[in-house]
Design a protein around this motif. Structure first.
Motif, PDB file in Angstrom:
ATOM      1  N   ALA A 148       0.886  -1.351   0.129  1.00 15.26           N
ATOM      2  CA  ALA A 148      -0.365  -0.307  -0.115  1.00 15.26           C
ATOM      3  C   ALA A 148       0.906   1.067  -0.055  1.00 15.26           C
ATOM      4  O   ALA A 148       0.440   2.566  -1.085  1.00 15.26           O
ATOM      5  N   TYR A 149       1.968   1.442   0.952  1.00 16.92           N
ATOM      6  CA  TYR A 149       2.583   2.319   0.759  1.00 16.92           C
ATOM      7  C   TYR A 149       3.286   3.010  -0.314  1.00 16.92           C
ATOM      8  O   TYR A 149       3.512   4.046  -0.851  1.00 16.92           O
ATOM      9  N   ALA A 150       4.077   2.019  -0.628  1.00 18.24           N
ATOM     10  CA  ALA A 150       4.744   1.366  -1.996  1.00 18.24           C
ATOM     11  C   ALA A 150       3.747   2.003  -3.114  1.00 18.24           C
ATOM     12  O   ALA A 150       4.296   2.868  -3.866  1.00 18.24           O
ATOM     13  N   SER A 151       2.658   1.710  -3.320  1.00 17.11           N
ATOM     14  CA  SER A 151       1.738   1.895  -4.624  1.00 17.11           C
ATOM     15  C   SER A 151       1.580   4.133  -4.419  1.00 17.11           C
ATOM     16  O   SER A 151       1.752   4.167  -5.173  1.00 17.11           O
ATOM     17  N   PHE A 152       2.302   4.070  -3.344  1.00 19.00           N
ATOM     18  CA  PHE A 152       1.301   5.776  -2.935  1.00 19.00           C
ATOM     19  C   PHE A 152       3.215   6.231  -3.260  1.00 19.00           C
ATOM     20  O   PHE A 152       2.359   7.425  -3.743  1.00 19.00           O
ATOM     21  N   GLY A 153       3.906   5.820  -2.726  1.00 20.62           N
ATOM     22  CA  GLY A 153       4.740   6.074  -2.935  1.00 20.62           C
ATOM     23  C   GLY A 153       5.952   6.128  -4.376  1.00 20.62           C
ATOM     24  O   GLY A 153       6.885   7.242  -4.790  1.00 20.62           O
ATOM     25  N   VAL A 154       6.217   5.507  -5.073  1.00 17.71           N
ATOM     26  CA  VAL A 154       6.796   4.712  -6.398  1.00 17.71           C
ATOM     27  C   VAL A 154       6.591   5.557  -6.905  1.00 17.71           C
ATOM     28  O   VAL A 154       7.623   6.064  -7.563  1.00 17.71           O
ATOM     29  N   PRO A 155       5.100   6.206  -7.379  1.00 15.01           N
ATOM     30  CA  PRO A 155       4.841   7.513  -8.336  1.00 15.01           C
ATOM     31  C   PRO A 155       5.584   8.374  -7.964  1.00 15.01           C
ATOM     32  O   PRO A 155       6.620   9.755  -9.372  1.00 15.01           O
ATOM     33  N   PHE A 156       6.086   9.310  -7.086  1.00 16.23           N
ATOM     34  CA  PHE A 156       6.219  10.726  -6.897  1.00 16.23           C
ATOM     35  C   PHE A 156       7.846  10.505  -7.129  1.00 16.23           C
ATOM     36  O   PHE A 156       8.804  10.811  -7.003  1.00 16.23           O
ATOM     37  N   SER A 157       8.095   9.023  -5.789  1.00 18.37           N
ATOM     38  CA  SER A 157      10.181   8.156  -6.742  1.00 18.37           C
ATOM     39  C   SER A 157      10.700   8.410  -8.158  1.00 18.37           C
ATOM     40  O   SER A 157      11.283   8.852  -8.041  1.00 18.37           O
ATOM     41  N   LEU A 158       9.510   8.108  -8.620  1.00 22.02           N
ATOM     42  CA  LEU A 158      10.273   7.891  -9.929  1.00 22.02           C
ATOM     43  C   LEU A 158      10.270   8.876 -10.422  1.00 22.02           C
ATOM     44  O   LEU A 158      11.507   9.657 -11.206  1.00 22.02           O
ATOM     45  N   TRP A 159       9.655  10.197 -10.757  1.00 23.34           N
ATOM     46  CA  TRP A 159       9.804  11.204 -10.622  1.00 23.34           C
ATOM     47  C   TRP A 159      10.633  12.123 -10.148  1.00 23.34           C
ATOM     48  O   TRP A 159      11.829  12.600 -11.100  1.00 23.34           O
ATOM     49  N   LEU A 160      10.908  11.784  -9.195  1.00 22.26           N
ATOM     50  CA  LEU A 160      12.118  12.798  -8.249  1.00 22.26           C
ATOM     51  C   LEU A 160      13.644  11.192  -8.983  1.00 22.26           C
ATOM     52  O   LEU A 160      14.619  12.398  -9.213  1.00 22.26           O
ATOM     53  N   LEU A 161      13.714  10.458  -9.083  1.00 26.23           N
ATOM     54  CA  LEU A 161      14.596   9.747  -9.542  1.00 26.23           C
ATOM     55  C   LEU A 161      15.230   9.767 -11.285  1.00 26.23           C
ATOM     56  O   LEU A 161      16.496   9.808 -11.581  1.00 26.23           O
ATOM     57  N   GLN A 162      13.798   9.908 -12.124  1.00 20.23           N
ATOM     58  CA  GLN A 162      14.433  10.420 -13.609  1.00 20.23           C
ATOM     59  C   GLN A 162      15.518  11.574 -14.017  1.00 20.23           C
ATOM     60  O   GLN A 162      16.392  11.130 -14.294  1.00 20.23           O
ATOM     61  N   PRO A 163      15.060  12.522 -13.699  1.00 16.18           N
ATOM     62  CA  PRO A 163      16.486  13.677 -13.848  1.00 16.18           C
ATOM     63  C   PRO A 163      18.276  12.949 -12.844  1.00 16.18           C
ATOM     64  O   PRO A 163      19.289  13.645 -13.652  1.00 16.18           O
ATOM     65  N   PHE A 164      18.209  12.116 -12.021  1.00 16.23           N
ATOM     66  CA  PHE A 164      19.355  11.694 -11.461  1.00 16.23           C
ATOM     67  C   PHE A 164      20.223  11.055 -12.896  1.00 16.23           C
ATOM     68  O   PHE A 164      21.220  10.499 -13.290  1.00 16.23           O
ATOM     69  N   PHE A 165      19.328   9.975 -13.324  1.00 15.84           N
ATOM     70  CA  PHE A 165      19.993   8.773 -14.179  1.00 15.84           C
ATOM     71  C   PHE A 165      19.572   9.499 -15.913  1.00 15.84           C
ATOM     72  O   PHE A 165      20.789   9.004 -15.973  1.00 15.84           O
ATOM     73  N   ARG A 166      19.038  10.656 -15.580  1.00 18.72           N
ATOM     74  CA  ARG A 166      18.852  11.345 -17.007  1.00 18.72           C
ATOM     75  C   ARG A 166      20.899  12.416 -16.844  1.00 18.72           C
ATOM     76  O   ARG A 166      20.658  11.985 -18.571  1.00 18.72           O
TER      77      ARG A 166
END
Length: 279
Positions: A148-166
């Motif tokens: 439940a917490y992962a389903s709520f946290g993954v969208p924001f985490s994904l958005w946050l991590l993309q600039p670092f990987f890019r």
């Protein structure tokens, strides 16, 4: 003193006043909570209120451990928060790596659509989650809360991590390929260390989300032995006899680990949020 210097001095003075007020506004509730936890009974409702105590009483902490299952609740919160953090970081890191290294038509729109999921209020998500988890038997379970917490946290985490990987040059991975590394090894040994600030920011965000959440835990957990700290604190507050030193002792113990963790990783957290905001 010239007019320009006077203006600079005035701005510095206002800035100092603003910082002091900000510290007092944010720090005083925590100070009052900690003070109440060690105040003797005769000083709890004294008027005028006392902002210091010369006879600290730690019996509230003793009653907390002797008369409640605080350690069990703390264990539940730690297991759920840690599990949700691991799942959220793993899923969002893999997704961010895939979206930045293997773009496809519409990948940017796909990333934006995922972020929109984070904008929904938790109460909108918890209702369908309850129905789904009830069908598969995940009510009153660690796994259900972690998902439940992962389903709520993954969208924001994904958005946050993309600039670092890019921002990590693809040439670094190409050099690893030349040295004989495959895609998995290059991602593990080259890309992930470079994205460490973002991974730490995501970890802190997810851990705090799970550690302090009340709504999901209240809906998805009904068994006493599986309750988390926010639920336990709320139930203690609703007891017929409100023991304020005990309640404040519990609140202090709930918030101290979060405060310590935030102070320890604040530079990584600010770096992560800053990179996401700039992007």
């Amino acid at each position: 003193m010239t007019t320009a210097l006077r203006r600079v001095a005035r701005v510095r003075w206002y800035l100092l006043i603003g910082i002091v007020v900000l510290v007092l506004v944010n720090g005083f509730p925590f100070y009052w909570m900690a003070l109440t936890s060690v105040k003797p009974g005769t000083e709890l409702f004294s008027f005028p209120p006392r902002f210091f105590t010369t006879a600290p009483d730690f019996s509230g902490f003793e009653r907390l451990f002797e008369t409640t299952n605080f350690l069990t609740y703390a264990k539940n919160s730690l297991i759920i928060a840690t599990g949700a953090t691991v799942v959220s970081v793993a899923v969002s890191a893999l997704a961010a790596y895939g979206l930045t290294r293997f773009p496809f038509p519409g990948s940017r729109a796909f990333s934006t659509a995922i972020l929109y999921a984070y904008t929904f209020a938790p109460i909108v998500i918890v209702v369908p989650l309850y129905g789904m988890f009830r069908e598969v038997g995940l009510i009153n379970s660690y796994l259900g809360m972690i998902l439940a917490y992962a389903s709520f946290g993954v969208p924001f985490s994904l958005w946050l991590l993309q600039p670092f990987f890019r921002a990590i040059p693809a040439e670094l991975e190409e050099a690893a390929f030349v040295d004989g590394a495959n895609r998995a090894k290059s991602a593990w040994y080259v890309v992930l260390p470079q994205a460490a600030p973002g991974l730490i920011a995501v970890s802190v965000f997810t851990f705090l989300l799970a550690w302090e959440d009340y709504l999901f835990a209240r809906v998805l957990i009904t068994q006493e032995e599986l309750k988390t700290l926010p639920i336990a604190l709320h139930d203690l507050y609703n007891a017929s006899l409100q023991d304020w030193p005990l309640l404040m002792a519990a609140a202090v113990l709930i918030n101290v680990p979060v405060l310590i963790a935030f102070l320890f990783v604040q530079r990584y957290l600010v770096a992560g949020w800053g990179a996401g905001a700039i992007k």
